[in-house]
Design an enzyme around this catalytic site. Structure first.
Site, PDB file in Angstrom:
ATOM      1  N   SER A 159       0.828  -1.211   0.000  1.00 56.45           N
ATOM      2  CA  SER A 159       0.000   0.000   0.000  1.00 56.45           C
ATOM      3  C   SER A 159       0.864   1.265   0.000  1.00 56.45           C
ATOM      4  O   SER A 159       0.337   2.372   0.062  1.00 56.45           O
ATOM      5  CB  SER A 159      -0.916   0.003   1.228  1.00 56.45           C
ATOM      6  OG  SER A 159      -0.156  -0.136   2.408  1.00 56.45           O
ATOM      7  N   ASN A 182      -1.797  -2.640  13.334  1.00 54.64           N
ATOM      8  CA  ASN A 182      -3.245  -2.404  13.396  1.00 54.64           C
ATOM      9  C   ASN A 182      -3.602  -1.151  14.197  1.00 54.64           C
ATOM     10  O   ASN A 182      -4.435  -0.347  13.774  1.00 54.64           O
ATOM     11  CB  ASN A 182      -3.949  -3.634  13.969  1.00 54.64           C
ATOM     12  CG  ASN A 182      -3.736  -4.855  13.100  1.00 54.64           C
ATOM     13  OD1 ASN A 182      -3.221  -4.740  11.994  1.00 54.64           O
ATOM     14  ND2 ASN A 182      -4.115  -6.019  13.598  1.00 54.64           N
ATOM     15  N   HIS A 214     -41.226  22.548  -7.877  1.00 56.40           N
ATOM     16  CA  HIS A 214     -41.406  21.708  -9.079  1.00 56.40           C
ATOM     17  C   HIS A 214     -40.776  22.346 -10.316  1.00 56.40           C
ATOM     18  O   HIS A 214     -41.229  22.125 -11.430  1.00 56.40           O
ATOM     19  CB  HIS A 214     -42.889  21.424  -9.371  1.00 56.40           C
ATOM     20  CG  HIS A 214     -43.662  21.012  -8.166  1.00 56.40           C
ATOM     21  ND1 HIS A 214     -43.800  19.699  -7.776  1.00 56.40           N
ATOM     22  CD2 HIS A 214     -44.312  21.749  -7.227  1.00 56.40           C
ATOM     23  CE1 HIS A 214     -44.522  19.643  -6.668  1.00 56.40           C
ATOM     24  NE2 HIS A 214     -44.842  20.882  -6.311  1.00 56.40           N
ATOM     25  N   SER A 250     -16.042  26.434 -26.506  1.00 61.82           N
ATOM     26  CA  SER A 250     -16.207  25.159 -27.199  1.00 61.82           C
ATOM     27  C   SER A 250     -15.157  25.059 -28.292  1.00 61.82           C
ATOM     28  O   SER A 250     -14.697  26.069 -28.823  1.00 61.82           O
ATOM     29  CB  SER A 250     -17.610  25.121 -27.815  1.00 61.82           C
ATOM     30  OG  SER A 250     -17.633  24.269 -28.932  1.00 61.82           O
ATOM     31  N   LYS A 292     -20.240  29.571 -27.875  1.00 62.63           N
ATOM     32  CA  LYS A 292     -20.430  28.951 -26.565  1.00 62.63           C
ATOM     33  C   LYS A 292     -19.604  29.577 -25.429  1.00 62.63           C
ATOM     34  O   LYS A 292     -18.476  29.986 -25.624  1.00 62.63           O
ATOM     35  CB  LYS A 292     -20.076  27.461 -26.628  1.00 62.63           C
ATOM     36  CG  LYS A 292     -21.028  26.627 -27.447  1.00 62.63           C
ATOM     37  CD  LYS A 292     -22.454  26.624 -26.914  1.00 62.63           C
ATOM     38  CE  LYS A 292     -22.590  25.790 -25.654  1.00 62.63           C
ATOM     39  NZ  LYS A 292     -22.563  24.351 -25.917  1.00 62.63           N
ATOM     40  N   ASN A 308     -19.304  27.984 -21.637  1.00 62.33           N
ATOM     41  CA  ASN A 308     -19.828  26.853 -20.870  1.00 62.33           C
ATOM     42  C   ASN A 308     -19.473  26.913 -19.381  1.00 62.33           C
ATOM     43  O   ASN A 308     -18.373  27.312 -19.021  1.00 62.33           O
ATOM     44  CB  ASN A 308     -19.299  25.531 -21.444  1.00 62.33           C
ATOM     45  CG  ASN A 308     -19.830  25.269 -22.843  1.00 62.33           C
ATOM     46  OD1 ASN A 308     -20.947  25.661 -23.172  1.00 62.33           O
ATOM     47  ND2 ASN A 308     -19.019  24.618 -23.653  1.00 62.33           N
ATOM     48  N   TYR A 338      -9.087  -6.528  13.020  1.00 62.49           N
ATOM     49  CA  TYR A 338      -8.525  -6.049  11.759  1.00 62.49           C
ATOM     50  C   TYR A 338      -8.605  -7.114  10.665  1.00 62.49           C
ATOM     51  O   TYR A 338      -8.426  -8.305  10.910  1.00 62.49           O
ATOM     52  CB  TYR A 338      -7.053  -5.638  11.958  1.00 62.49           C
ATOM     53  CG  TYR A 338      -6.416  -5.158  10.660  1.00 62.49           C
ATOM     54  CD1 TYR A 338      -6.573  -3.845  10.237  1.00 62.49           C
ATOM     55  CD2 TYR A 338      -5.703  -6.043   9.847  1.00 62.49           C
ATOM     56  CE1 TYR A 338      -6.021  -3.414   9.038  1.00 62.49           C
ATOM     57  CE2 TYR A 338      -5.150  -5.619   8.642  1.00 62.49           C
ATOM     58  CZ  TYR A 338      -5.314  -4.301   8.243  1.00 62.49           C
ATOM     59  OH  TYR A 338      -4.782  -3.883   7.055  1.00 62.49           O
ATOM     60  N   GLN A 398      -7.385  -2.011   4.440  1.00 66.22           N
ATOM     61  CA  GLN A 398      -6.377  -1.212   3.738  1.00 66.22           C
ATOM     62  C   GLN A 398      -7.009  -0.428   2.580  1.00 66.22           C
ATOM     63  O   GLN A 398      -6.484   0.594   2.162  1.00 66.22           O
ATOM     64  CB  GLN A 398      -5.262  -2.130   3.222  1.00 66.22           C
ATOM     65  CG  GLN A 398      -4.183  -1.428   2.444  1.00 66.22           C
ATOM     66  CD  GLN A 398      -2.957  -2.326   2.248  1.00 66.22           C
ATOM     67  OE1 GLN A 398      -2.210  -2.572   3.177  1.00 66.22           O
ATOM     68  NE2 GLN A 398      -2.774  -2.831   1.044  1.00 66.22           N
ATOM     69  N   LYS A 444      -8.075   3.695   2.611  1.00 66.03           N
ATOM     70  CA  LYS A 444      -7.278   4.907   2.449  1.00 66.03           C
ATOM     71  C   LYS A 444      -7.506   5.657   1.135  1.00 66.03           C
ATOM     72  O   LYS A 444      -7.667   6.872   1.137  1.00 66.03           O
ATOM     73  CB  LYS A 444      -5.789   4.589   2.655  1.00 66.03           C
ATOM     74  CG  LYS A 444      -5.431   4.695   4.136  1.00 66.03           C
ATOM     75  CD  LYS A 444      -4.093   4.159   4.470  1.00 66.03           C
ATOM     76  CE  LYS A 444      -4.075   2.655   4.604  1.00 66.03           C
ATOM     77  NZ  LYS A 444      -5.101   2.053   5.462  1.00 66.03           N
TER      78      LYS A 444
HETATM   79  N1  ARG Z   1      -1.156  -1.279   5.349  1.00 62.41           N
HETATM   80  C1  ARG Z   1      -2.089  -1.789   6.326  1.00 62.41           C
HETATM   81  C2  ARG Z   1      -3.390  -1.030   6.196  1.00 62.41           C
HETATM   82  O1  ARG Z   1      -3.400  -0.044   5.567  1.00 62.41           O
HETATM   83  C3  ARG Z   1      -1.537  -1.613   7.687  1.00 62.41           C
HETATM   84  C4  ARG Z   1      -2.057  -2.559   8.683  1.00 62.41           C
HETATM   85  C5  ARG Z   1      -1.572  -3.909   8.385  1.00 62.41           C
HETATM   86  N2  ARG Z   1      -1.906  -4.802   9.409  1.00 62.41           N
HETATM   87  C6  ARG Z   1      -1.806  -6.126   9.222  1.00 62.41           C
HETATM   88  N3  ARG Z   1      -2.139  -6.856  10.203  1.00 62.41           N
HETATM   89  N4  ARG Z   1      -1.424  -6.628   8.080  1.00 62.41           N
HETATM   90  O2  ARG Z   1      -4.415  -1.435   6.694  1.00 62.41           O
END
Ligand code: ARG
Length: 459
Positions: free
Chosen positions: A22, A109, A155, A276, A282, A284, A316, A321, A324
């Site tokens: 990640s 975690n 309306h 345009s 135009k 826009n 967890y 993951q 994010k």
């Molecule tokens: N990169 C992981 C996440 O974003 C971090 C946590 C990983 N924990 C694990 N037990 N593999 O969630």
């Protein structure tokens, strides 16, 4: 070599390595990750879980890493999977033995849980500040348009008269609620998950109150399983951002309509419009359209996160993951939209004459005509029926209520007199609506004062 190589007999397949990693998107958590690690290391030192001098070595190592990341001198590696392991590996590379003690009484975690919370906690005030800037623009536009009569719609049919100022303050109130929703979100996320460990804390005498305080949280979270499996705060944020985008999108939709030549209520500034590639005439409203379009993206991020979390067993799971990118994209999108949207509204020109013309043509004073008869003693339902007949007559003859003769009026009710024309004038209709919350100048001035007070309290 992976840090878990002891347990394994084979190397991770490169496909899995890339898939699992990640770092490509969580690298942006470097600052939060380092802050969390510093708080953790200091606590480990203070409680005697590690030696004080080791804690100091770790902390200065982390500070140096932070400076180097900020100077663009650090390259994170895919091999180290995520930001947490990257920073830890860098630390050990740099300070040796002490670095290997940092992860005592901690898990990725609780680490990722605290990092993400810290990130969100920083972004929310930034978003609030952008919404406050938009409030300033709305207040400015409202003040300049307290007497700018425009048709109010239900309306999408012309309904009752209002002013552009009143209309601006409708949005100001919507954005005010958005700000309070974001504030609620901040308040609830103000608990620190650090020390929860993998899910069940640890046997070390960890001081979770110390780390919570060091990171500026009100207190530690109350249950360690919940601490590492909770993403409610992110879902709340994405919900609040979705509602905010919904408001921006409704506003965008209206701006798109109002600047069309079918309405001509507003003119967008050339600097906030686009042309345009083929049609020379135009101009826009691309900014408004993009904001409307990006709303879908933010809703999508909310649904992503809700769906990721649905049916996840405690605590967890790696599914988490996936939170994010949704969180980052929603925040980035909102932060991208707000300033350009505010500037577009700030620079648009209002066309009072076109609004007044539209307001005069759609029988938006019909309720006022009925109210006129009510004030002369008629029950509202009867007055309503009479005015309905008048409107019907107007439609046949191409008149509006104001162009009917007194004789036309009196043919349906003897209560009509010459003062009816005054009663039907749009200015009278607007300024007669002095009720709290209404469109009359003094009512809108009150609304402006309330928003100004709300904004000032946050600056
Ligand atoms: N990169 C992981 C996440 O974003 C971090 C946590 C990983 N924990 C694990 N037990 N593999 O969630």
């Amino acid at each position: 070599m992976k840090l878990w190589a002891g347990r394994f007999q084979k190397e991770t397949d490169t496909l899995v390595n890339d898939f699992n990693s990640s770092i490509g998107f969580d690298a942006r958590l470097y600052k939060q990750d380092i802050a969390g690690s510093i708080a953790h290391a200091e606590m480990l030192g203070k409680t005697g879980i590690i030696e004080e001098h080791e804690a100091e070595t770790i902390v200065s190592g982390l500070k140096a890493i932070l400076a180097d990341v900020e100077a663009g001198q650090v390259e994170f590696s895919l091999e180290n999977e995520d930001i947490h392991m990257n920073i830890e590996a860098l630390l050990t590379q740099r300070v040796g033995e002490a670095g290997k003690r940092l992860h005592t009484a901690r898990s990725r975690n609780d680490q990722v849980a605290v990092d993400t919370r810290l990130y969100v906690r920083e972004e929310i005030p930034a978003i609030i500040s952008q919404v406050l800037d938009l409030e300033d623009v709305l207040v400015k536009k409202a003040k300049a348009n307290l007497e700018t009569v425009m048709p109010g719609y239900t309306h999408m049919q012309r309904a009752q008269p209002t002013t552009f100022g009143h209309y601006m303050m409708a949005y100001a109130n919507m954005f005010k609620r958005d700000i309070t929703r974001l504030e609620d979100c901040l308040e609830r996320l103000d608990e620190c998950p650090l020390g929860a460990g993998a899910l069940a804390t640890s046997t070390y005498p960890v001081d979770r109150f110390q780390t919570a305080a060091a990171l500026g949280f009100a207190k530690p979270t109350d249950n360690s399983m919940d601490s590492v499996s909770d993403r409610d705060y992110a879902i709340e944020l994405l919900s609040a951002l979705s509602i905010l985008m919904m408001h921006l999108s409704r506003f965008s939709e209206e701006i798109i309509l109002w600047c069309s030549w079918e309405f001509k209520y507003v003119d967008l500034d050339d600097a906030y419009s686009t042309g345009s590639s083929i049609m020379p005439q135009k101009k826009n409203p691309d900014v408004a359209e993009l904001v409307r379009g990006k709303t879908g993206r933010v809703y999508g991020n909310l649904v992503t996160l809700l769906t990721v979390m649905k049916a996840l067993p405690l605590a967890y799971n790696k599914d988490m993951q996936e939170d994010k990118e949704a969180i980052f994209d929603a925040i980035d999108t909102v932060e991208l939209c707000l300033p350009v949207f505010a500037a577009m509204v700030d620079t648009l020109t209002v066309r009072p004459r076109d609004m007044a013309k539209a307001a005069s043509g759609g029988f938006i004073n019909a309720t006022d005509c009925a109210d006129y008869l009510v004030k002369k003693g008629l029950p509202f339902r009867e007055a309503y029926m009479i005015v309905g007949r008048l409107v019907n007559l107007c439609i046949k003859t191409g008149d509006t209520l104001d162009t009917l003769t007194l004789r036309d009026f009196r043919a349906v009710s003897g209560l009509f007199d010459t003062d009816v024309y005054q009663a039907l004038a749009l200015k009278t209709c607007v300024n007669g609506r002095k009720v709290y919350g209404g469109p009359a100048r003094e009512s809108v001035e009150k609304q402006i004062a309330l928003i100004e007070e709300f904004v000032a309290a946050r600056r």
